[in-house]
Design a protein around this motif. Sequence first.
Motif, mmCIF file in Angstrom:
data_model
loop_
_atom_site.group_PDB
_atom_site.id
_atom_site.type_symbol
_atom_site.label_atom_id
_atom_site.label_comp_id
_atom_site.label_asym_id
_atom_site.label_seq_id
_atom_site.Cartn_x
_atom_site.Cartn_y
_atom_site.Cartn_z
ATOM 1 N N UNK A 23 56.608 60.723 61.366
ATOM 2 C CA UNK A 23 56.840 59.961 60.126
ATOM 3 C C UNK A 23 58.012 60.561 59.340
ATOM 4 N N UNK A 24 58.130 61.903 59.343
ATOM 5 C CA UNK A 24 59.258 62.535 58.649
ATOM 6 C C UNK A 24 60.580 62.098 59.290
ATOM 7 N N UNK A 25 60.587 61.950 60.610
ATOM 8 C CA UNK A 25 61.795 61.478 61.311
ATOM 9 C C UNK A 25 62.151 60.053 60.840
ATOM 10 N N UNK A 26 61.144 59.204 60.703
ATOM 11 C CA UNK A 26 61.379 57.828 60.218
ATOM 12 C C UNK A 26 61.876 57.874 58.764
ATOM 13 N N UNK A 27 61.249 58.718 57.932
ATOM 14 C CA UNK A 27 61.625 58.830 56.516
ATOM 15 C C UNK A 27 63.009 59.447 56.326
ATOM 16 N N UNK A 28 63.573 60.068 57.386
ATOM 17 C CA UNK A 28 64.909 60.676 57.268
ATOM 18 C C UNK A 28 66.013 59.661 57.565
ATOM 19 N N UNK A 29 65.650 58.432 57.952
ATOM 20 C CA UNK A 29 66.647 57.427 58.339
ATOM 21 C C UNK A 29 67.063 56.606 57.102
ATOM 22 N N UNK A 30 68.342 56.752 56.640
ATOM 23 C CA UNK A 30 68.758 56.055 55.412
ATOM 24 C C UNK A 30 68.551 54.539 55.474
ATOM 25 N N UNK A 31 68.776 53.919 56.643
ATOM 26 C CA UNK A 31 68.639 52.454 56.700
ATOM 27 C C UNK A 31 67.182 52.010 56.565
ATOM 28 N N UNK A 32 66.246 52.904 56.903
ATOM 29 C CA UNK A 32 64.823 52.586 56.735
ATOM 30 C C UNK A 32 64.439 52.678 55.250
ATOM 31 N N UNK A 33 65.011 53.668 54.544
ATOM 32 C CA UNK A 33 64.587 53.946 53.169
ATOM 33 C C UNK A 33 65.370 53.148 52.128
ATOM 34 N N UNK A 34 66.443 52.478 52.572
ATOM 35 C CA UNK A 34 67.378 51.826 51.653
ATOM 36 C C UNK A 34 66.691 50.935 50.618
ATOM 37 N N UNK A 35 65.680 50.177 51.043
ATOM 38 C CA UNK A 35 65.058 49.211 50.127
ATOM 39 C C UNK A 35 63.684 49.667 49.637
ATOM 40 N N UNK A 36 63.367 50.948 49.824
ATOM 41 C CA UNK A 36 62.064 51.462 49.396
ATOM 42 C C UNK A 36 62.233 52.370 48.179
ATOM 43 N N UNK A 37 61.471 52.129 47.119
ATOM 44 C CA UNK A 37 61.529 52.971 45.926
ATOM 45 C C UNK A 37 62.944 53.090 45.404
ATOM 46 N N UNK A 39 65.373 54.362 47.052
ATOM 47 C CA UNK A 39 66.309 54.308 48.181
ATOM 48 C C UNK A 39 66.592 55.652 48.819
ATOM 49 N N UNK A 40 65.944 56.733 48.342
ATOM 50 C CA UNK A 40 66.214 58.067 48.895
ATOM 51 C C UNK A 40 65.444 58.298 50.188
ATOM 52 N N UNK A 41 66.044 59.089 51.092
ATOM 53 C CA UNK A 41 65.289 59.552 52.261
ATOM 54 C C UNK A 41 64.276 60.595 51.789
ATOM 55 N N UNK A 42 63.238 60.822 52.602
ATOM 56 C CA UNK A 42 62.200 61.797 52.248
ATOM 57 C C UNK A 42 62.192 62.923 53.272
ATOM 58 N N UNK A 43 61.992 64.151 52.802
ATOM 59 C CA UNK A 43 61.899 65.284 53.733
ATOM 60 C C UNK A 43 60.445 65.480 54.182
ATOM 61 N N UNK A 44 60.205 66.528 54.968
ATOM 62 C CA UNK A 44 58.872 66.733 55.548
ATOM 63 C C UNK A 44 57.804 66.956 54.474
ATOM 64 N N UNK A 45 58.168 67.696 53.421
ATOM 65 C CA UNK A 45 57.189 67.942 52.348
ATOM 66 C C UNK A 45 56.796 66.637 51.663
ATOM 67 N N UNK A 46 57.813 65.821 51.347
ATOM 68 C CA UNK A 46 57.533 64.539 50.692
ATOM 69 C C UNK A 46 56.736 63.628 51.617
ATOM 70 N N UNK A 47 57.010 63.717 52.929
ATOM 71 C CA UNK A 47 56.271 62.904 53.897
ATOM 72 C C UNK A 47 54.802 63.327 53.939
ATOM 73 N N UNK A 48 54.562 64.633 53.905
ATOM 74 C CA UNK A 48 53.174 65.126 53.880
ATOM 75 C C UNK A 48 52.464 64.602 52.634
#
Length: 183
Positions: A23-37, A39-48
Amino acid sequence: MTEIHTPRLLLRRWHEIDDLHPLAEIHSQPEVMRFLGDGSVLDADATAGRIEEWEEEWDDEGFGVFAVELLGSGELAGAVGLTVPQGLPEYAHEVAVTWLLGRQFWGQGYASEAAQATLEYALQDRGLERIVALTKSADEASANVVRKLGMTFEKEITRPAAGPSDAEDTLRVHAIDLTEYEA
Ligand SMILES: CC(C)(COP(=O)(O)OP(=O)(O)OC[C@H]1O[C@@H](n2cnc3c(N)ncnc32)[C@H](O)[C@@H]1OP(=O)(O)O)[C@@H](O)C(=O)NCCC(=O)NCCS
């Protein structure tokens, strides 16, 4: 334990340890996060933290965001499910369907398949009265999923900025109830 099988997917609760890295790998992809919240990518801590919040919502509300696993390979493709919208007081008593897939899993109908199963679960099994979708106006991929789900456009609203690095933007509100779902 809530689990849903679709033709190609397993929707299940989160595995705190095993799901963290994919999930952290998915959250590190800018095009995935662009329209969420914001728009920032999330690191492993934020993913946890996100996994913990989703699991708490499952425990507190009896519904939540599913981990989406591919039945064939067992890979984690993303997160699709139900959540109470945050930061929008007008929607604090609504339940929204939400989706996010790793970039490599787009264009294969997985989001629509998982979201369809989520609506059936919400409206038929859990007896929720209605489900909304709140999508950013520039998010064409989500607009496509919303259309395929048969949700009805209601209005546009403004999402206020969540902080100094965020900007307000426009969300499109779509909704569906059981009668419309079964039509
Ligand atoms: C929104 C998002 C999940 C949509 O993913 P997606 O792959 O475009 O959506 P779907 O899974 O429904 O797949 C759509 C396409 O897959 C293809 N497809 C559909 N069914 C298929 C099947 N059974 N087999 C193969 N391909 C298929 C089609 O090309 C389809 O497009 P079409 O309906 O226009 O013909 C993805 O873009 C994403 O994760 N975005 C980032 C997160 C985000 O912004 N979320 C918004 C929160 S509300």
